[in-house]
Design a protein around this motif. Structure first.
Motif, PDB file in Angstrom:
ATOM      1  N   UNK A 119       1.157  -1.540  -0.142  1.00  0.00           N
ATOM      2  CA  UNK A 119       0.147   0.107  -0.158  1.00  0.00           C
ATOM      3  C   UNK A 119       0.862   1.182  -0.125  1.00  0.00           C
ATOM      4  N   UNK A 120       0.357   2.324  -0.345  1.00  0.00           N
ATOM      5  CA  UNK A 120       1.554   3.531  -0.112  1.00  0.00           C
ATOM      6  C   UNK A 120       1.732   3.395   1.430  1.00  0.00           C
ATOM      7  N   UNK A 121       1.509   2.783   2.422  1.00  0.00           N
ATOM      8  CA  UNK A 121       2.474   2.918   3.676  1.00  0.00           C
ATOM      9  C   UNK A 121       3.673   1.909   3.449  1.00  0.00           C
ATOM     10  N   UNK A 122       3.342   1.042   2.357  1.00  0.00           N
ATOM     11  CA  UNK A 122       5.226   0.415   1.760  1.00  0.00           C
ATOM     12  C   UNK A 122       6.070   1.623   1.252  1.00  0.00           C
ATOM     13  N   UNK A 123       5.347   2.495   0.677  1.00  0.00           N
ATOM     14  CA  UNK A 123       6.318   3.498   0.083  1.00  0.00           C
ATOM     15  C   UNK A 123       6.574   4.419   0.618  1.00  0.00           C
ATOM     16  N   UNK A 124       5.907   4.807   1.718  1.00  0.00           N
ATOM     17  CA  UNK A 124       6.294   6.226   2.795  1.00  0.00           C
ATOM     18  C   UNK A 124       6.975   5.679   3.503  1.00  0.00           C
ATOM     19  N   UNK A 156      11.019  -4.920 -11.794  1.00  0.00           N
ATOM     20  CA  UNK A 156      11.292  -6.059 -12.644  1.00  0.00           C
ATOM     21  C   UNK A 156       9.732  -5.725 -13.801  1.00  0.00           C
ATOM     22  N   UNK A 157       9.788  -6.686 -14.389  1.00  0.00           N
ATOM     23  CA  UNK A 157       8.275  -6.749 -15.037  1.00  0.00           C
ATOM     24  C   UNK A 157       7.004  -6.639 -14.431  1.00  0.00           C
ATOM     25  N   UNK A 158       6.398  -5.388 -14.201  1.00  0.00           N
ATOM     26  CA  UNK A 158       5.185  -5.839 -13.201  1.00  0.00           C
ATOM     27  C   UNK A 158       4.417  -6.661 -14.220  1.00  0.00           C
ATOM     28  N   UNK A 159       3.032  -7.220 -13.096  1.00  0.00           N
ATOM     29  CA  UNK A 159       1.714  -8.049 -14.722  1.00  0.00           C
ATOM     30  C   UNK A 159       0.799  -7.868 -14.028  1.00  0.00           C
ATOM     31  N   UNK A 160      -0.444  -7.827 -14.296  1.00  0.00           N
ATOM     32  CA  UNK A 160      -1.932  -7.672 -13.556  1.00  0.00           C
ATOM     33  C   UNK A 160      -2.166  -9.476 -13.153  1.00  0.00           C
ATOM     34  N   UNK A 161      -3.038  -9.203 -11.950  1.00  0.00           N
ATOM     35  CA  UNK A 161      -2.502 -10.784 -11.007  1.00  0.00           C
ATOM     36  C   UNK A 161      -4.541 -10.736 -12.162  1.00  0.00           C
ATOM     37  N   UNK A 162      -4.991 -12.047 -12.057  1.00  0.00           N
ATOM     38  CA  UNK A 162      -6.752 -12.086 -12.487  1.00  0.00           C
ATOM     39  C   UNK A 162      -7.546 -11.545 -12.325  1.00  0.00           C
ATOM     40  N   UNK A 163      -7.300 -10.980 -10.658  1.00  0.00           N
ATOM     41  CA  UNK A 163      -8.083  -9.638 -10.985  1.00  0.00           C
ATOM     42  C   UNK A 163      -8.247  -8.437 -11.082  1.00  0.00           C
ATOM     43  N   UNK A 164      -7.373  -8.448 -11.829  1.00  0.00           N
ATOM     44  CA  UNK A 164      -7.059  -6.816 -12.164  1.00  0.00           C
ATOM     45  C   UNK A 164      -5.510  -6.016 -11.664  1.00  0.00           C
ATOM     46  N   UNK A 165      -5.163  -6.427 -10.449  1.00  0.00           N
ATOM     47  CA  UNK A 165      -4.201  -5.486  -9.427  1.00  0.00           C
ATOM     48  C   UNK A 165      -3.085  -5.940 -10.040  1.00  0.00           C
ATOM     49  N   UNK A 166      -2.260  -4.760  -9.939  1.00  0.00           N
ATOM     50  CA  UNK A 166      -0.448  -4.694 -10.284  1.00  0.00           C
ATOM     51  C   UNK A 166       0.096  -5.483  -9.704  1.00  0.00           C
ATOM     52  N   UNK A 167       0.943  -6.632  -9.548  1.00  0.00           N
ATOM     53  CA  UNK A 167       2.088  -7.048  -9.222  1.00  0.00           C
ATOM     54  C   UNK A 167       2.996  -7.132  -9.664  1.00  0.00           C
ATOM     55  N   UNK A 168       4.216  -6.877  -8.806  1.00  0.00           N
ATOM     56  CA  UNK A 168       5.682  -7.069  -8.863  1.00  0.00           C
ATOM     57  C   UNK A 168       6.216  -6.795  -7.572  1.00  0.00           C
ATOM     58  N   UNK A 169       8.055  -6.910  -7.640  1.00  0.00           N
ATOM     59  CA  UNK A 169       8.536  -6.434  -6.589  1.00  0.00           C
ATOM     60  C   UNK A 169       8.182  -5.767  -5.883  1.00  0.00           C
ATOM     61  N   UNK A 170       8.525  -5.173  -4.563  1.00  0.00           N
ATOM     62  CA  UNK A 170       7.954  -3.940  -3.605  1.00  0.00           C
ATOM     63  C   UNK A 170       9.343  -3.121  -4.164  1.00  0.00           C
ATOM     64  N   UNK A 171      10.911  -3.457  -4.725  1.00  0.00           N
ATOM     65  CA  UNK A 171      11.426  -2.661  -5.075  1.00  0.00           C
ATOM     66  C   UNK A 171      10.766  -1.981  -6.587  1.00  0.00           C
ATOM     67  N   UNK A 172      10.168  -2.697  -6.772  1.00  0.00           N
ATOM     68  CA  UNK A 172       9.873  -2.339  -8.634  1.00  0.00           C
ATOM     69  C   UNK A 172       8.622  -0.995  -7.973  1.00  0.00           C
ATOM     70  N   UNK A 173       7.494  -1.605  -7.057  1.00  0.00           N
ATOM     71  CA  UNK A 173       6.599  -0.401  -6.886  1.00  0.00           C
ATOM     72  C   UNK A 173       7.528   0.818  -6.140  1.00  0.00           C
ATOM     73  N   UNK A 174       8.563   1.025  -5.838  1.00  0.00           N
ATOM     74  CA  UNK A 174       8.858   2.056  -5.375  1.00  0.00           C
ATOM     75  C   UNK A 174       9.649   2.461  -6.001  1.00  0.00           C
ATOM     76  N   UNK A 175      10.273   2.199  -6.903  1.00  0.00           N
ATOM     77  CA  UNK A 175      11.345   3.031  -8.345  1.00  0.00           C
ATOM     78  C   UNK A 175      10.220   3.619  -9.240  1.00  0.00           C
ATOM     79  N   UNK A 176       8.824   3.373  -8.955  1.00  0.00           N
ATOM     80  CA  UNK A 176       7.407   4.128  -9.706  1.00  0.00           C
ATOM     81  C   UNK A 176       7.070   4.712  -8.991  1.00  0.00           C
ATOM     82  N   UNK A 177       7.654   5.196  -8.198  1.00  0.00           N
ATOM     83  CA  UNK A 177       6.105   5.934  -6.996  1.00  0.00           C
ATOM     84  C   UNK A 177       7.035   7.220  -6.630  1.00  0.00           C
ATOM     85  N   UNK A 178       5.897   7.837  -5.939  1.00  0.00           N
ATOM     86  CA  UNK A 178       6.308   9.355  -5.265  1.00  0.00           C
ATOM     87  C   UNK A 178       7.897   9.581  -5.081  1.00  0.00           C
ATOM     88  N   UNK A 179       7.733   8.639  -3.833  1.00  0.00           N
ATOM     89  CA  UNK A 179       8.500   8.830  -2.581  1.00  0.00           C
ATOM     90  C   UNK A 179      10.170   8.959  -3.664  1.00  0.00           C
TER      91      UNK A 179
END
Ligand code: AMP
Length: 590
Positions: A119-124, A156-179
């Motif tokens: 969640x955004x808490x993770x990046x914060x 890493x490459x992010x992908x979508x789960x069956x339910x449409x959620x974005x999945x990837x490594x935590x570092x991947x999410x962080x590098x793409x974040x505003x933080x």
């Protein structure tokens, strides 16, 4: 104004941490209250707490109620809940705030990747711990405002789960974040590579561009970093092969044809301009370095770098020797302790060598509990339990010198989750414990009554490979497996070596390793031949790169990659066996 802001922000974050660490016990209970209040009524908590409303209760009551009613769990217990979230169920299952992103973690299991809510808490919290660590580092090793960081980081490459959620490594999410951007502005230190390079998805092309841009900005680079030390070692191993091509690019203001991804080419070409003077300087330095086996490569190529900063503890320790070789006289600063599930501790004493570093627990990030662990009587014959456990205690009750397994309750919906890491409390910073990372809890090598952890294996390999240095050879990487098919079962250790070594020396190494396993179960079993002689397999050069490629192909990111130190994965064993060029067996117990 700008400089004052940096100073003020450094002061602010240090005094904030002084406050929360002084009152760590109270802060922990408040953190637990916040997590439960924020997620009041979610399916998982309802199951254990019923409709109890904690609003009217005091923090001590909440803590005792929570720890008596909610069970300790592992990832496998939460998997069905996380799977429903991944499949698109948006009802409040683990958290009230909908989860839109999942991270892939390797934290507690090997081989199989696991989803963990992000969640955004993770990046914060990532931003906060990085800023805090940077503030402490700047006291010991000041850097210039507006300088650059040569960061070997990879999405890493992010992908979508069956339910449409974005999945990837935590570092991947962080590098793409505003933080990630905010951190650069707040600490006034900017990464050399543009986002297109970090997220190229091809780690070889990314490494090349990081090296090229790092050298292009050579004089501005204030420090070198990566998440785990492995990536720095891997990048400089590539540099030894690539430097001529990189110099050519700097001379011509071009980018090699090995960079094939159009948006990466464009992003790099927008930055590099022809600089023949810089290119010949680097060429001259590399020419000299070649003669000294690249000793001190980092300070010679980046004369203004103040230190190398990366996780160097735990399973990264085997890379320290190579890192020290490349870093020469430059200090090595060991980076923070965390997991995809939560950040845990910060290194407040950057001047300590990585072998002595401790991690000060962040009492606002998660609610932490500690399961006391007692090493089992060495002559017990139970093969399944490695430690004897006591009841978990809160952070305020841990004791210096005691080993514990960490349990997390997070803002992202993990409740009393066993992380699987073993730590030792080495002291306190104000009221919050300082931890030594010991090892992953899981036993990795076991045939029958023997028990060896990753740390045990690491020590054994260290002993065995000492012999190599007398023969001008070095260990590049290693892994192991327990061979159980043929009787008696035995351990197999795989080594990739740089340099030529006679078979006689390999026999000695193998013997030394076999004799260095001190676990009583192993020693007894070896004496009675219920465990066969240790086998040392030498694999051809490049084998561990193939293993890396195998994991990257399965969606892992180089930024979080850790060579598995023991494997039963069939594909991996196949690669290792196909690449084995020499096998020797120990004579230690003959
Ligand atoms: P992952 O979430 O897959 O990136 O892996 C997290 C795991 O890496 C942790 O549970 C630890 O076992 C290990 N780890 C992370 N940081 C450190 C550190 N500073 N020292 C030693 N091990 C670490």
């Amino acid at each position: 104004m700008e400089a004052e802001t940096l100073e003020a922000s450094t002061r602010d974050i240090i005094s904030w941490f002084d406050r929360v660490s002084t009152n760590a016990g109270v802060v922990q209970r408040e953190t637990l209250r916040r997590i439960i209040e924020l997620n009041h009524g979610v399916e998982y908590l309802k199951k254990w707490l019923g409709d109890i409303d904690v609003k009217e209760m005091d923090e001590c009551e909440i803590e005792s109620l929570y720890t008596s009613l909610v069970p300790l769990v592992s990832h496998a217990d939460l998997e069905p809940y996380i799977q429903r979230i991944a499949d698109g169920n948006t009802s409040p299952i683990l958290t009230q705030h909908p989860i839109t992103t999942l991270s892939l973690s390797s934290g507690t299991t090997e081989g199989r990747q696991k989803f963990v809510p992000f969640t955004s808490h993770s990046s914060q919290t990532t931003l906060q711990i990085f800023r805090l660590a940077a503030a402490y580092r700047s006291r010991v090793y000041p850097t210039r405002d507006g300088g650059r960081i040569l960061e070997f980081i990879y999405s890493s490459k992010s992908f979508k789960t069956k339910g449409g959620l974005t999945a990837g490594t935590a570092t991947t999410h962080y590098y793409a974040s505003e933080e990630f951007k905010i951190k650069q502005e707040k600490t006034k230190a900017f990464t050399c590579s543009p986002p297109e390079v970090i997220s190229s998805g091809d780690y070889k092309q990314t490494t090349y561009c990081h090296l090229l841009l790092g050298l292009f900005f050579r004089d501005q680079v204030e420090f070198i970093t990566s998440t785990f030390a492995y990536s720095v070692v891997q990048a400089f191993a590539s540099f030894e092969e690539l430097w001529k091509e990189i110099c050519k690019d700097i001379k011509e203001g071009n980018v090699s044809s090995r960079i094939t991804i159009p948006k990466v080419r464009k992003a790099v070409l927008d930055i590099v301009k022809p600089n023949p003077i810089l290119a010949s300087k680097i060429e001259a330095v590399c020419g000299d370095l070649q003669g000294s086996d690249w000793y001190g490569l980092i300070p010679k190529l980046w004369p203004n770098a103040k230190y190398v900063y990366s996780i160097m503890t735990g399973s990264m320790q085997p890379y320290l020797k190579k890192l020290r070789h490349h870093a020469g006289s430059l200090p090595l600063v060991s980076a923070e302790y965390g997991s995809t599930e939560s950040w845990i501790g910060v290194n407040l004493d950057p001047s300590l060598p990585p072998e002595n570093v401790t991690f000060t627990v962040m009492p606002t990030f998660s609610y932490f509990e500690f399961i006391p662990l007692y090493r089992q009587n060495q002559d017990s014959s139970s093969g399944s339990v490695d430690f004897i456990e006591d009841e978990p205690v809160p952070l305020s009750q841990v004791k210096v010198g005691q080993e514990y397994e960490i349990v997390l309750t997070t803002f992202t919906g993990l409740y009393r989750y066993r992380l699987g890491d073993v730590v030792e409390v080495s002291g306190f910073h104000n009221g919050t414990p300082k931890l030594n990372f010991i090892c992953r809890r899981k036993l990795i090598l076991a045939v029958n009554i023997d028990k060896n952890t990753e740390k045990d294996l690491q020590l054994v390999v260290e002993r065995g490979s000492e012999l190599l240095s007398n023969h001008r050879a070095e260990l590049v990487d290693f892994t192991s497996s327990a061979e159980l098919v043929r009787q008696p079962g035995h351990y197999v250790i795989y080594w990739e070596i740089k340099g030529e070594v006679e078979e006689r020396v390999l026999f000695e190494c193998c013997r030394e390793m076999d004799a260095s396993f001190v676990d009583h179960g192993y020693v007894v079993s070896r004496r009675t031949n219920s465990i066969g002689p240790l086998e040392l397999c030498i694999v051809e050069r490049g084998t561990f790169k193939k293993i890396l490629d195998h994991f990257i192909g399965k969606g892992a990111a180089l930024s979080q990659f850790k060579t598995p130190r023991c494997t039963s994965d069939r594909m991996l064993l196949r690669i290792l066996d196909l690449c084995t060029v020499k096998r020797v067996r120990s004579t230690a117990y003959d």
